[in-house]
Design a protein around this motif. Structure first.
Motif, PDB file in Angstrom:
ATOM      1  N   ALA A 330      34.117  48.137  28.015  1.00 33.95           N
ATOM      2  CA  ALA A 330      33.942  46.812  28.613  1.00 33.95           C
ATOM      3  C   ALA A 330      34.164  46.855  30.116  1.00 33.95           C
ATOM      4  CB  ALA A 330      34.896  45.816  27.965  1.00 33.95           C
ATOM      5  N   ALA A 331      35.162  47.610  30.549  1.00 32.73           N
ATOM      6  CA  ALA A 331      35.431  47.737  31.982  1.00 32.73           C
ATOM      7  C   ALA A 331      34.251  48.369  32.705  1.00 32.73           C
ATOM      8  CB  ALA A 331      36.694  48.569  32.207  1.00 32.73           C
ATOM      9  N   MET A 332      33.638  49.387  32.086  1.00 33.71           N
ATOM     10  CA  MET A 332      32.482  50.032  32.699  1.00 33.71           C
ATOM     11  C   MET A 332      31.308  49.062  32.788  1.00 33.71           C
ATOM     12  SD  MET A 332      31.724  53.109  33.941  1.00 33.71           S
ATOM     13  CE  MET A 332      31.142  52.206  35.365  1.00 33.71           C
ATOM     14  N   GLY A 333      31.142  48.224  31.775  1.00 36.62           N
ATOM     15  CA  GLY A 333      30.068  47.234  31.794  1.00 36.62           C
ATOM     16  C   GLY A 333      30.233  46.229  32.913  1.00 36.62           C
ATOM     17  N   ILE A 334      31.448  45.739  33.102  1.00 34.95           N
ATOM     18  CA  ILE A 334      31.683  44.752  34.157  1.00 34.95           C
ATOM     19  C   ILE A 334      31.507  45.368  35.530  1.00 34.95           C
ATOM     20  CG2 ILE A 334      33.441  43.258  35.205  1.00 34.95           C
ATOM     21  CD1 ILE A 334      34.533  42.840  32.370  1.00 34.95           C
ATOM     22  N   VAL A 335      31.970  46.597  35.683  1.00 37.53           N
ATOM     23  CA  VAL A 335      31.788  47.287  36.961  1.00 37.53           C
ATOM     24  C   VAL A 335      30.308  47.522  37.239  1.00 37.53           C
ATOM     25  CG1 VAL A 335      32.106  49.526  38.096  1.00 37.53           C
ATOM     26  CG2 VAL A 335      34.061  48.327  37.136  1.00 37.53           C
ATOM     27  N   SER A 336      29.525  47.751  36.196  1.00 35.79           N
ATOM     28  CA  SER A 336      28.084  47.932  36.376  1.00 35.79           C
ATOM     29  C   SER A 336      27.465  46.706  37.042  1.00 35.79           C
ATOM     30  CB  SER A 336      27.406  48.181  35.017  1.00 35.79           C
ATOM     31  OG  SER A 336      27.890  49.356  34.412  1.00 35.79           O
ATOM     32  N   VAL A 337      28.024  45.545  36.760  1.00 35.82           N
ATOM     33  CA  VAL A 337      27.557  44.309  37.392  1.00 35.82           C
ATOM     34  C   VAL A 337      28.174  44.128  38.771  1.00 35.82           C
ATOM     35  CG1 VAL A 337      27.530  41.792  37.226  1.00 35.82           C
ATOM     36  CG2 VAL A 337      27.153  43.167  35.184  1.00 35.82           C
ATOM     37  N   ALA A 338      29.494  44.192  38.838  1.00 37.21           N
ATOM     38  CA  ALA A 338      30.216  43.871  40.069  1.00 37.21           C
ATOM     39  C   ALA A 338      29.926  44.844  41.208  1.00 37.21           C
ATOM     40  CB  ALA A 338      31.717  43.825  39.795  1.00 37.21           C
ATOM     41  N   ALA A 339      29.593  46.093  40.896  1.00 38.86           N
ATOM     42  CA  ALA A 339      29.348  47.087  41.934  1.00 38.86           C
ATOM     43  C   ALA A 339      27.985  46.921  42.595  1.00 38.86           C
ATOM     44  CB  ALA A 339      29.458  48.496  41.345  1.00 38.86           C
ATOM     45  N   SER A 340      27.117  46.134  41.998  1.00 37.58           N
ATOM     46  CA  SER A 340      25.777  45.934  42.559  1.00 37.58           C
ATOM     47  C   SER A 340      25.830  45.034  43.789  1.00 37.58           C
ATOM     48  CB  SER A 340      24.874  45.299  41.498  1.00 37.58           C
ATOM     49  OG  SER A 340      23.624  44.933  42.048  1.00 37.58           O
ATOM     50  N   PRO A 341      24.968  45.273  44.789  1.00 32.66           N
ATOM     51  CA  PRO A 341      24.930  44.372  45.950  1.00 32.66           C
ATOM     52  C   PRO A 341      24.373  42.997  45.597  1.00 32.66           C
ATOM     53  CG  PRO A 341      23.162  45.992  46.082  1.00 32.66           C
ATOM     54  CD  PRO A 341      24.048  46.406  44.950  1.00 32.66           C
ATOM     55  N   MET A 342      23.694  42.888  44.457  1.00 34.43           N
ATOM     56  CA  MET A 342      23.128  41.615  44.018  1.00 34.43           C
ATOM     57  C   MET A 342      23.636  41.327  42.617  1.00 34.43           C
ATOM     58  SD  MET A 342      21.086  39.216  45.200  1.00 34.43           S
ATOM     59  CE  MET A 342      19.620  39.696  46.136  1.00 34.43           C
ATOM     60  N   ALA A 343      24.788  40.669  42.543  1.00 33.57           N
ATOM     61  CA  ALA A 343      25.394  40.329  41.256  1.00 33.57           C
ATOM     62  C   ALA A 343      25.446  38.805  41.149  1.00 33.57           C
ATOM     63  CB  ALA A 343      26.797  40.927  41.147  1.00 33.57           C
ATOM     64  N   SER A 406      37.718  37.499  40.033  1.00 35.96           N
ATOM     65  CA  SER A 406      38.320  37.384  38.707  1.00 35.96           C
ATOM     66  C   SER A 406      37.737  38.427  37.754  1.00 35.96           C
ATOM     67  CB  SER A 406      38.123  35.974  38.148  1.00 35.96           C
ATOM     68  OG  SER A 406      36.762  35.607  38.119  1.00 35.96           O
ATOM     69  N   ALA A 407      36.475  38.823  37.981  1.00 37.77           N
ATOM     70  CA  ALA A 407      35.899  39.903  37.180  1.00 37.77           C
ATOM     71  C   ALA A 407      36.622  41.218  37.464  1.00 37.77           C
ATOM     72  CB  ALA A 407      34.407  40.045  37.468  1.00 37.77           C
ATOM     73  N   LEU A 408      36.968  41.436  38.731  1.00 37.27           N
ATOM     74  CA  LEU A 408      37.734  42.643  39.069  1.00 37.27           C
ATOM     75  C   LEU A 408      39.131  42.592  38.449  1.00 37.27           C
ATOM     76  CD1 LEU A 408      36.774  43.253  42.824  1.00 37.27           C
ATOM     77  CD2 LEU A 408      35.700  44.134  40.741  1.00 37.27           C
ATOM     78  N   LEU A 409      39.720  41.392  38.405  1.00 39.39           N
ATOM     79  CA  LEU A 409      41.009  41.241  37.729  1.00 39.39           C
ATOM     80  C   LEU A 409      40.877  41.598  36.254  1.00 39.39           C
ATOM     81  CD1 LEU A 409      43.967  40.294  37.614  1.00 39.39           C
ATOM     82  CD2 LEU A 409      43.113  37.953  37.299  1.00 39.39           C
ATOM     83  N   LEU A 410      39.789  41.194  35.646  1.00 37.87           N
ATOM     84  CA  LEU A 410      39.546  41.525  34.247  1.00 37.87           C
ATOM     85  C   LEU A 410      39.420  43.034  34.063  1.00 37.87           C
ATOM     86  CD1 LEU A 410      38.959  40.751  31.335  1.00 37.87           C
ATOM     87  CD2 LEU A 410      36.571  40.351  31.983  1.00 37.87           C
ATOM     88  N   VAL A 411      38.801  43.708  35.012  1.00 34.48           N
ATOM     89  CA  VAL A 411      38.693  45.171  34.938  1.00 34.48           C
ATOM     90  C   VAL A 411      40.082  45.801  34.923  1.00 34.48           C
ATOM     91  CG1 VAL A 411      37.926  47.251  36.159  1.00 34.48           C
ATOM     92  CG2 VAL A 411      36.399  45.287  35.974  1.00 34.48           C
ATOM     93  N   VAL A 412      40.982  45.287  35.763  1.00 33.72           N
ATOM     94  CA  VAL A 412      42.360  45.799  35.790  1.00 33.72           C
ATOM     95  C   VAL A 412      43.019  45.609  34.425  1.00 33.72           C
ATOM     96  CG1 VAL A 412      44.655  45.463  36.789  1.00 33.72           C
ATOM     97  CG2 VAL A 412      42.635  45.397  38.268  1.00 33.72           C
ATOM     98  N   VAL A 413      42.867  44.413  33.860  1.00 35.07           N
ATOM     99  CA  VAL A 413      43.437  44.139  32.541  1.00 35.07           C
ATOM    100  C   VAL A 413      42.890  45.113  31.501  1.00 35.07           C
ATOM    101  CG1 VAL A 413      43.566  42.445  30.670  1.00 35.07           C
ATOM    102  CG2 VAL A 413      43.857  41.702  33.039  1.00 35.07           C
ATOM    103  N   LEU A 414      41.595  45.341  31.538  1.00 35.17           N
ATOM    104  CA  LEU A 414      40.953  46.214  30.553  1.00 35.17           C
ATOM    105  C   LEU A 414      41.392  47.667  30.694  1.00 35.17           C
ATOM    106  CD1 LEU A 414      37.350  44.724  30.667  1.00 35.17           C
ATOM    107  CD2 LEU A 414      38.911  44.641  28.712  1.00 35.17           C
ATOM    108  N   MET A 415      41.548  48.132  31.932  1.00 34.26           N
ATOM    109  CA  MET A 415      41.943  49.521  32.119  1.00 34.26           C
ATOM    110  C   MET A 415      43.398  49.747  31.727  1.00 34.26           C
ATOM    111  SD  MET A 415      39.169  50.873  32.756  1.00 34.26           S
ATOM    112  CE  MET A 415      39.822  52.546  32.829  1.00 34.26           C
TER     113      MET A 415
END
Length: 430
Positions: A330-343, A406-415
């Motif tokens: 799940a963390a990898m999925g969210i990062v796939s979105v958040a890391a894009s310049p167009m999210a 908040s999506a990045l916060l979720l990544v922290v929680v997931l990791m």
């Protein structure tokens, strides 16, 4: 302390949180704005109307349908350079279903209706997958699903801002949000090969999901990796047979151009959007289609560096062996979105499946309240349009990027969860 089989507390807590979140994000800002005389803070009312009347715009559908029409009329000309309203930014494999429907004789009006209905079903299907997660994890502990749980799940999905926004726009992300929720369910059931197939379907619409393949390979989940590659090979072969080699190769040039083509509108919840809004470069509240934000080198480099840090952190954290759990995925999925310049906001629709999985697998069982998970959910699933009041205040307007942070916060929680699951520790959700 786990709830007893007859104890409905888990469902009641979830329902209270969902309803409380909707009140906080949709009603409280209106009251406050009225008290101070700031006018209307914005609402999701029109999005709800679009959903319940099966009305969608053509954000994804128009360039996809026009690309198919152009190819059928000019089979020897390059599709990606067609003089359309908007450039196709998806792989040609993604428009194979529309090509098939056209070949079967479906007209444009019927096709738009078909897309509106199937998108509606995909959104409703997310609620179905969330309830399947609830059934799986609650039953494993001898706990029943209560009516509060069912109402909470449907309320969370059917009032979720990113999902409603994607549906109203007529964006393919609606299907992807469903597929990602399904991917998490399959992964949690140990069906990794099926998960690899779903991952490939995601990547052939949004190329950034190819990071899931890298994650599968790094975590040595070979069944999933092989299934992902095999599915990709089949899709690519079909695309080459239908559209030709030259058209498919042109997609590489599209991808190269997308890395520097993005917009600063508040809907772009990314580092690129945040930085450009903070310095007043480009549009913020207003939106002009096909008008891209002026290029600034340090903004571009910072965006790239941030993306590399995010991807590297999830792939390597905690610099030891992980169990390749659903939390990690799940963390990898969210990062796939958040890391894009167009999210865009609707791209974060995948968090619905993530929150459902985290809550039913871990959150509802722990004695301590998962505050960070709650905060991340509150700001990624709801519309805080009142924060656009900060738009003119450069620097301070980073609050408009509430969904991104908040999506990045979720990544922290997931990791953290992924690490604790690997160690077999209790109280894994924070």
């Amino acid at each position: 302390m786990s709830p007893r089989p007859s104890d409905p507390a888990h469902g009641r807590r979830l329902l209270l949180f969902v309803l409380g979140s909707l009140v906080l994000s949709n009603f409280i800002p209106h009251i406050l704005f009225k008290l101070v005389g700031w006018g209307n803070p914005g609402s999701i009312g029109h999005l709800l109307h679009d959903f319940w009347t099966l009305h969608t715009w053509t954000d994804s559908w128009l360039p996809m349908m026009q690309s198919v029409d152009y190819f059928l009329q000019h089979p020897t000309l390059p599709i990606y350079y067609a003089p359309l309203y908007d450039t196709l930014i998806y792989s040609l494999a993604s428009i194979l279903p529309l090509w098939a429907l056209k070949k079967l004789g479906m007209g444009d009006v019927a096709m738009l209706r078909f897309l509106a209905v199937t998108s509606w079903l995909a959104l409703a299907g997310i609620a179905g997958v969330a309830l399947a997660m609830a059934h799986k994890f609650l039953k494993a502990r001898g706990v029943r699903i209560t009516w509060e749980t069912v109402v909470a799940v449907f309320a969370a999905v059917l009032f979720c801002y990113p999902l409603l926004k994607g549906y109203s726009l007529g964006n393919a992300q609606t299907y992807l949000s469903f597929e990602f929720a399904l991917l998490l369910l399959l992964w949690s059931e140990g069906k990794e090969a099926a998960g690899g197939v779903v991952g490939a379907l995601l990547a052939f619409v949004k190329p950034q999901y190819a990071l899931l393949l890298i994650w599968m390979a790094v975590r040595k989940r070979w069944n999933a990796t092989i299934a992902f590659l095999a599915t990709s090979a089949v899709l690519l072969l079909l695309s080459v047979i239908v559209f030709g080699v030259h058209n498919n190769l042109d997609f590489l040039h599209v991808l190269a151009g997308l890395s520097k083509k993005a917009q600063s509108h508040y809907g772009n919840q990314s580092m690129f959007g945040t930085l450009n809004r903070a310095i007043g470069n480009g549009e913020n509240i207003s939106y002009t289609p096909l008008l891209y934000t002026p290029y600034i080198r340090w903004v571009y480099l910072t965006t790239v560096a941030t993306a590399l840090v995010l991807m590297g952190t999830v792939l390597l954290f905690p610099w030891g062996k992980l169990r390749a759990s659903a939390a990690d995925l799940a963390a990898m999925g969210i990062v796939s979105v958040a890391a894009s310049p167009m999210a865009w906001e609707h791209h974060y629709g995948i968090v619905v499946g993530v929150f459902a999985w985290v809550w039913f697998a871990y959150g509802c069982w722990q004695e301590k309240r998962p505050w960070l998970l709650g905060i991340a959910s509150l700001f990624t699933m709801n519309a805080w349009l009142a924060l656009n009041k900060a738009a003119p205040y450069h620097g301070w307007n980073i609050v408009q990027s509430y969904m991104y942070f908040s999506a990045l916060l979720l990544v922290v929680v997931l990791m953290v969860l992924a690490r604790k699951v690997t160690r077999g520790e209790s109280e894994p959700v924070i």
